[in-house]
Design a protein around this motif. Structure first.
Motif, mmCIF file in Angstrom:
data_model
loop_
_atom_site.group_PDB
_atom_site.id
_atom_site.type_symbol
_atom_site.label_atom_id
_atom_site.label_comp_id
_atom_site.label_asym_id
_atom_site.label_seq_id
_atom_site.Cartn_x
_atom_site.Cartn_y
_atom_site.Cartn_z
ATOM 1 N N UNK A 91 87.077 -28.153 -66.492
ATOM 2 C CA UNK A 91 87.715 -29.231 -67.239
ATOM 3 C C UNK A 91 87.612 -28.944 -68.726
ATOM 4 N N UNK A 92 88.370 -29.712 -69.485
ATOM 5 C CA UNK A 92 88.160 -29.751 -70.930
ATOM 6 C C UNK A 92 87.113 -30.832 -71.181
ATOM 7 N N UNK A 93 86.052 -30.443 -71.868
ATOM 8 C CA UNK A 93 84.971 -31.367 -72.160
ATOM 9 C C UNK A 93 85.142 -31.895 -73.585
ATOM 10 N N UNK A 94 85.162 -33.218 -73.701
ATOM 11 C CA UNK A 94 85.364 -33.886 -74.984
ATOM 12 C C UNK A 94 84.089 -34.619 -75.404
ATOM 13 N N UNK A 95 83.763 -34.527 -76.694
ATOM 14 C CA UNK A 95 82.688 -35.346 -77.221
ATOM 15 C C UNK A 95 83.298 -36.526 -77.965
ATOM 16 N N UNK A 96 82.538 -37.601 -78.033
ATOM 17 C CA UNK A 96 83.031 -38.819 -78.653
ATOM 18 C C UNK A 96 81.890 -39.559 -79.325
ATOM 19 N N UNK A 97 82.231 -40.378 -80.318
ATOM 20 C CA UNK A 97 81.235 -41.159 -81.050
ATOM 21 C C UNK A 97 81.686 -42.610 -81.139
ATOM 22 N N UNK A 98 80.731 -43.499 -80.928
ATOM 23 C CA UNK A 98 81.008 -44.937 -81.004
ATOM 24 C C UNK A 98 80.249 -45.545 -82.176
ATOM 25 N N UNK A 99 80.886 -46.475 -82.867
ATOM 26 C CA UNK A 99 80.246 -47.120 -84.007
ATOM 27 C C UNK A 99 79.908 -48.576 -83.735
ATOM 28 N N UNK A 100 80.031 -48.986 -82.474
ATOM 29 C CA UNK A 100 79.670 -50.349 -82.109
ATOM 30 C C UNK A 100 78.471 -50.318 -81.174
ATOM 31 N N UNK A 101 77.731 -51.428 -81.153
ATOM 32 C CA UNK A 101 76.574 -51.523 -80.273
ATOM 33 C C UNK A 101 77.035 -51.775 -78.848
ATOM 34 N N UNK A 102 76.317 -51.180 -77.916
ATOM 35 C CA UNK A 102 76.631 -51.382 -76.504
ATOM 36 C C UNK A 102 75.444 -50.954 -75.669
ATOM 37 N N UNK A 103 75.678 -50.717 -74.398
ATOM 38 C CA UNK A 103 74.607 -50.279 -73.509
ATOM 39 C C UNK A 103 75.235 -49.634 -72.281
ATOM 40 N N UNK A 104 74.429 -48.922 -71.545
ATOM 41 C CA UNK A 104 74.757 -48.345 -70.256
ATOM 42 C C UNK A 104 76.227 -48.188 -69.925
ATOM 43 N N UNK A 105 76.703 -49.072 -69.069
ATOM 44 C CA UNK A 105 78.066 -48.970 -68.576
ATOM 45 C C UNK A 105 79.115 -49.140 -69.675
ATOM 46 N N UNK A 106 78.782 -49.880 -70.708
ATOM 47 C CA UNK A 106 79.746 -50.073 -71.797
ATOM 48 C C UNK A 106 80.079 -48.735 -72.435
ATOM 49 N N UNK A 107 79.056 -47.921 -72.673
ATOM 50 C CA UNK A 107 79.275 -46.629 -73.296
ATOM 51 C C UNK A 107 79.862 -45.615 -72.324
ATOM 52 N N UNK A 108 80.070 -45.990 -71.083
ATOM 53 C CA UNK A 108 80.741 -45.110 -70.134
ATOM 54 C C UNK A 108 82.254 -45.308 -70.165
ATOM 55 N N UNK A 109 82.724 -46.195 -71.004
ATOM 56 C CA UNK A 109 84.162 -46.505 -71.093
ATOM 57 C C UNK A 109 84.771 -45.839 -72.319
ATOM 58 N N UNK A 110 85.924 -45.245 -72.130
ATOM 59 C CA UNK A 110 86.573 -44.538 -73.239
ATOM 60 C C UNK A 110 86.861 -45.448 -74.414
ATOM 61 N N UNK A 111 87.250 -46.681 -74.150
ATOM 62 C CA UNK A 111 87.735 -47.561 -75.200
ATOM 63 C C UNK A 111 86.677 -47.882 -76.247
ATOM 64 N N UNK A 112 85.390 -47.705 -75.906
ATOM 65 C CA UNK A 112 84.326 -48.070 -76.835
ATOM 66 C C UNK A 112 84.174 -47.026 -77.934
ATOM 67 N N UNK A 113 84.743 -45.842 -77.720
ATOM 68 C CA UNK A 113 84.557 -44.749 -78.656
ATOM 69 C C UNK A 113 85.655 -44.715 -79.719
ATOM 70 N N UNK A 114 85.220 -44.555 -80.969
ATOM 71 C CA UNK A 114 86.146 -44.563 -82.096
ATOM 72 C C UNK A 114 86.632 -43.175 -82.491
ATOM 73 N N UNK A 115 85.813 -42.184 -82.249
ATOM 74 C CA UNK A 115 86.126 -40.829 -82.695
ATOM 75 C C UNK A 115 85.974 -39.845 -81.545
ATOM 76 N N UNK A 116 86.860 -38.854 -81.530
ATOM 77 C CA UNK A 116 86.879 -37.857 -80.470
ATOM 78 C C UNK A 116 86.988 -36.453 -81.056
ATOM 79 N N UNK A 117 86.284 -35.529 -80.420
ATOM 80 C CA UNK A 117 86.448 -34.131 -80.766
ATOM 81 C C UNK A 117 87.668 -33.564 -80.066
#
Length: 126
Positions: A91-117
């Protein structure tokens, strides 16, 4: 925030590979970072994330015990160590960064991430 992923390549089934993601810019705003992957012809799936000052980690069930996510603060770099790789993990592996607070399953969702490599291709041969 800018993210630069690297380290992908060709590896045999059962082998290991480590991919990296260097963050630059307003990194102080980052609350969590994650890895996702997209296999050919499929959607993007969550792999792992790491968050907070305690560096709490969370993994997809499919990679638990084989993959390890980590951060080197001195290098502003996130890693994903992948062991016992399987051909279906090509696969193509992508890194991402989130600037909002969350936890566990929340950070498993694409929409929570603001920036992508840009992604790095990992090919696992059988």
């Amino acid at each position: 925030v800018q993210l630069q992923a690297s380290g992908g390549g060709l590896v045999q089934a059962g082998g290991s590979l480590r991919v990296s993601c260097v963050a630059s810019g307003s990194i102080f705003s980052i609350k969590a970072m994650g890895w996702f992957r997209q296999a050919p012809g499929k959607g993007r799936d969550f792999v792992a994330h790491i968050s907070g000052t305690a560096r709490t980690t969370y993994y997809a069930n499919s990679v638990k015990g084989r993959f390890t996510i980590s951060i080197d603060n001195a290098k502003n770099t996130m890693y994903l160590q992948m062991n016992s790789l399987k051909p279906e993990e090509t696969a193509v592996y992508y890194c991402a960064a989130a600037t909002v607070y969350g936890w566990g399953l929340v950070y498993a969702r694409e929409y929570i991430y603001d920036y992508w490599g840009q992604g790095t291709l990992v090919t696992v041969s059988s």
